[in-house]
Design an enzyme around this catalytic site. Structure first.
Site, mmCIF file in Angstrom:
data_model
loop_
_atom_site.group_PDB
_atom_site.id
_atom_site.type_symbol
_atom_site.label_atom_id
_atom_site.label_comp_id
_atom_site.label_asym_id
_atom_site.label_seq_id
_atom_site.Cartn_x
_atom_site.Cartn_y
_atom_site.Cartn_z
ATOM 1 N NE ARG A 83 5.612 -7.904 5.556
ATOM 2 C CZ ARG A 83 6.162 -6.763 6.006
ATOM 3 N NH1 ARG A 83 5.986 -6.395 7.253
ATOM 4 N NH2 ARG A 83 6.876 -6.008 5.209
ATOM 5 C CG HIS B 137 -3.942 -0.380 10.466
ATOM 6 N ND1 HIS B 137 -4.100 -1.528 9.727
ATOM 7 C CD2 HIS B 137 -2.623 -0.064 10.401
ATOM 8 C CE1 HIS B 137 -2.923 -1.898 9.235
ATOM 9 N NE2 HIS B 137 -2.008 -1.031 9.632
ATOM 10 C CD GLN C 49 6.963 1.347 13.150
ATOM 11 O OE1 GLN C 49 7.419 0.934 12.101
ATOM 12 N NE2 GLN C 49 5.658 1.442 13.358
ATOM 13 C CB SER D 24 0.264 -8.634 10.764
ATOM 14 O OG SER D 24 1.158 -8.353 9.720
ATOM 15 C CD GLN E 63 4.248 -2.615 23.191
ATOM 16 O OE1 GLN E 63 4.391 -1.395 23.262
ATOM 17 N NE2 GLN E 63 5.190 -3.471 23.538
HETATM 18 P P1 AMP Z 1 1.595 -0.829 9.301
HETATM 19 O O1 AMP Z 1 0.505 -0.406 8.384
HETATM 20 O O2 AMP Z 1 1.730 -2.320 9.432
HETATM 21 O O3 AMP Z 1 2.903 -0.128 9.011
HETATM 22 O O4 AMP Z 1 1.167 -0.356 10.745
HETATM 23 C C1 AMP Z 1 0.781 0.973 11.009
HETATM 24 C C2 AMP Z 1 0.599 1.140 12.484
HETATM 25 O O5 AMP Z 1 -0.367 0.220 12.968
HETATM 26 C C3 AMP Z 1 1.899 0.864 13.287
HETATM 27 O O6 AMP Z 1 1.999 1.811 14.330
HETATM 28 C C4 AMP Z 1 1.654 -0.530 13.829
HETATM 29 O O7 AMP Z 1 2.352 -0.790 15.029
HETATM 30 C C5 AMP Z 1 0.156 -0.499 14.071
HETATM 31 N N1 AMP Z 1 -0.376 -1.862 14.107
HETATM 32 C C6 AMP Z 1 -0.226 -2.819 13.165
HETATM 33 N N2 AMP Z 1 -0.796 -3.969 13.573
HETATM 34 C C7 AMP Z 1 -1.304 -3.735 14.799
HETATM 35 C C8 AMP Z 1 -2.022 -4.524 15.756
HETATM 36 N N3 AMP Z 1 -2.310 -5.810 15.540
HETATM 37 N N4 AMP Z 1 -2.400 -3.947 16.912
HETATM 38 C C9 AMP Z 1 -2.098 -2.634 17.158
HETATM 39 N N5 AMP Z 1 -1.436 -1.833 16.300
HETATM 40 C C10 AMP Z 1 -1.047 -2.378 15.146
#
Ligand code: AMP
Length: 280
Positions: A187, A37, A153, A185, A148
């Site tokens: 998760r 993020h 998405q 992630s 990415q």
């Molecule tokens: P999320 O909070 O998981 O919904 O992710 C929010 C944003 O952060 C989305 O655009 C994801 O693609 C991006 N994101 C999540 N994990 C990563 C990562 N490891 N590297 C780059 N962007 C990420």
């Protein structure tokens, strides 16, 4: 850094900033922020005057059997990370008023949302496009930054922006990984110690596949066999899908050329992890 919870207040702040000629960069997230993020925030800061991060665990992108209730949340830690990353505004709406009981309108990006992750998560992208469209109308950014990591998405959001004429530039930032290759992630927190040790095999299968392609293997069938075999050698890992597709329309490709996406989704128990690699 301001924390805004109210939709109307967020809208009026954005409108005032726009009137001053400020470029607003926007990073939508579900919180429990990590370095992935932060790289989106860094990109937004490079390209805008004011960076807004939203933190909202969006119920409509989870099916009833998924992890909406137990999705990790830690606003204090997120707030500190945002302060340190130089975020200007955190939009942190209360779950109860993002969707009224009378909510009836959903955004669907047809075809793209039914492939890859859309097969096992049929309602997921409808929830994503709907909340992102709502957030775009609330934050009114000039640019929005996505990862990415969620390749499908990102493409769906780009298509929605094009089809619905949102005047917003979509920027996609590369995947940020742990040192052992596992894509960061929120998760990953669910993984047991054993599963966490095994999870980097996902990325090593993808990188070895890319090496095979560089060495001349162009048949998707052979690359799929290789990735499937590698993943199936991991105890407890269940494959949701391994797909080799055209990056723009997610149609399966038989021969690997440019603009090919190799995308993977797996489960360790009920924890679903995704990863991907681009072949250019
Ligand atoms: P999320 O909070 O998981 O919904 O992710 C929010 C944003 O952060 C989305 O655009 C994801 O693609 C991006 N994101 C999540 N994990 C990563 C990562 N490891 N590297 C780059 N962007 C990420």
């Amino acid at each position: 850094m301001k924390v805004i919870k109210d939709i109307r207040e967020m809208q009026s702040i954005s409108n005032a900033l726009k009137k001053e000629g400020k470029i607003i960069g926007f990073v939508p997230t579900m919180g429990f922020l990590h370095k992935g993020h932060i790289s989106l925030i860094t990109e937004s800061k490079k390209k805008s005057d004011v960076t807004v991060v939203s933190i909202y665990v969006n119920p409509t992108q989870f099916s009833p059997s998924e992890d909406f209730e137990k999705y990790p949340r830690d606003f204090k830690s997120d707030e500190n990370l945002c302060i340190n990353a130089g975020v200007d505004i955190v939009f942190y709406p209360n779950g109860d008023y993002m969707y009224s009981d009378e909510h009836k309108t959903f955004v669907i990006t047809e075809e793209l949302s039914t492939k890859l992750c859309g097969i096992s998560r049929p309602e997921h992208f409808r929830g994503v496009t709907t909340i992102v469209a709502k957030l775009f109308n609330i934050v009114n950014p000039n640019i929005a930054v996505f990862g990415q990591k969620d390749a499908q998405q990102s493409i769906i959001i780009k298509k929605m922006v094009e089809d619905l004429n949102f005047d917003i530039d979509i920027i996609i930032v590369p995947i940020v990984r742990e040192v052992d290759g596992l894509a960061l992630s929120s998760r990953n927190k669910y993984l047991s110690e054993k599963h966490r040790k095994d999870a980097p095999t996902i990325y090593s299968a993808l990188t070895k596949a890319k090496d095979l392609i560089k060495e001349g293997e162009k048949q998707s069938r052979n690359i799929l066999d290789f990735i499937n075999k590698t993943l199936l050698s991991v105890p407890d890992l269940k494959i949701d899908y391994v797909s080799i597709v055209n990056m723009q329309n997610f149609e399966k490709v038989e021969t690997i050329g440019t603009n090919t996406l190799i995308a993977v989704a797996v489960y360790f128990d009920s924890t679903r992890l995704i990863d991907n690699i681009l072949i250019n």
